[in-house]
Design an enzyme around this catalytic site. Structure first.
Site: not given
Length: 385
Positions: A104-106
């Site tokens: 879930q890397s921004n």
């Protein structure tokens, strides 16, 4: 470009997504290497306003810089780094970019959007659990945006990531793409290298100008979450060199503080600053259960702050940082009493969608509207479109 000139430039039609020459602030002109160009990818300046958090020590004020409002698909702190990194990629003739992060890397989401804005392909190496590495990663949160914009996703397990490392993984993919005749440009985890550090050196110039415009606010501390090190390196270096002189306090959400002191030292050494990270920033551990893992108390805190102030914090970064800050204020009120604090909200709200199951029991109530049997209809108010 900063302050009022940046705001007026942003209003000009065609300025968004444009590439322009970059000149560092005068107080950072000795840092090298300095970027010569930047892309306009974010909506700056982001606002600063007072934040009425509950249970603050006597005389303590908290203000918030809303870098969560730096865009929509590109919102958060990563866009500031990408303005410089993407300009370098285009200058070097890249036709695609590679970067690495958690599932879930921004940063990976922001990179995927920025790449597509600039007509580049994007390759993402995403770290997930061993149980899920052979499964479709789905369309939750940041993944939805990444897949909508056509990013190529390669999954690796946490164990593989730990054994091989992000640099070697990116190099492996870069080698494959070069063999296919592509021209890849590698962006490190979080966009956190010496070039990316300029994003938050520039943010300090922006804050400096906002203070000059208002005239009556001086911040004693800048507080921010720390996940890869580039944001705190830029803030700490910029605050020290500029007129701000605020103490930067970071709350780490993954690795331990000593790791980040060393990493920040490497970034500021890369700019030949001659400064020492321990003198510039105070880093405290706020990772709790681990990166992107939350206790029920942390999630309830995010919900309570949203209900009390209207500010929605992400669970991975800013949520943990504010949780850590308020815990420290409660334990050591004398350290914070009478101080004006600027908290930098680094965005990441899409990460909340990955926590829906855990948040469902904590979120606001609902009910079916109680209608009397003979409520008269009023024309023009009940039509369905």
């Amino acid at each position: 470009m900063a302050g009022v000139s940046a705001a007026s430039a942003a209003a000009k039609i065609g300025s968004f997504l444009s590439k322009k020459p970059y000149a560092p602030p005068s107080w950072a002109s000795h840092l090298a290497p300095a970027p010569s160009q930047t892309f306009s990818l974010g909506h700056f300046p982001t606002p600063i306003h007072k934040w009425n958090l509950p249970n603050l020590p006597n005389g303590t004020e908290v203000w918030i810089k809303r870098d969560d409002l730096s865009g929509m698909q590109l919102s958060g702190n990563k866009v500031r780094k990408l303005e410089f990194l993407m300009a370098d990629a285009v200058t070097q003739g890249a036709d695609c970019v590679i970067t690495v992060g958690g599932i879930q890397s921004n940063h990976c989401r922001a990179t995927a959007v920025a790449a597509k804005y600039l007509n580049l392909d994007c390759y993402l190496i995403l770290r997930t659990s061993k149980l899920l590495v052979d499964e479709d990663p789905g369309l939750v949160g940041n993944l939805l945006v990444e897949r909508l914009v056509g990013a190529h996703i390669d999954l690796v397990s946490k164990e593989e990531y730990g054994k091989i490392g992000s640099v070697a993984l990116a190099d492996l993919l870069k080698k494959k793409l070069l063999e296919e005749g592509r021209k890849p440009y590698v962006i490190p985890v979080g966009g956190s290298n010496s070039l990316g550090t300029w994003g938050y050196i520039e943010a300090i110039r922006e804050i400096e100008h906002q203070i000059q415009m208002s005239g009556d606010v001086k911040f004693d501390d800048i507080v921010v979450a720390c996940g890869s090190g580039g944001t705190i390196a830029g803030l700490a270096l910029g605050s020290k060199l500029s007129s701000l002189k605020a103490k930067v306090r970071a709350f780490s959400v993954c690795d331990d503080p000593e790791y980040f002191y060393d990493y920040v030292q490497g970034l500021i050494d890369g700019l030949h600053s001659g400064l020492v990270s321990h003198d510039l920033v105070n880093i405290e551990n706020a990772k709790g259960l681990g990166y992107a893992m939350n206790t029920t108390d942390e999630l309830k805190f995010v919900k309570d702050i949203a209900a009390a102030t209207g500010i929605v914090l992400d669970p991975v970064y800013s949520g943990k940082a504010v949780y850590g800050m308020l815990k420290d204020m409660a334990a050591n009120p004398a350290k914070w009493e009478g101080r004006k604090i600027l908290f930098v909200h680094t965005g990441g709200l899409l990460g909340l969608y990955d926590k829906v199951a855990e948040l469902s029991s904590l979120s606001g109530s609902w009910r079916r509207m109680d209608l009397e049997e003979s409520v008269p209809r009023k024309d023009g108010t009940g039509k369905m479109f």
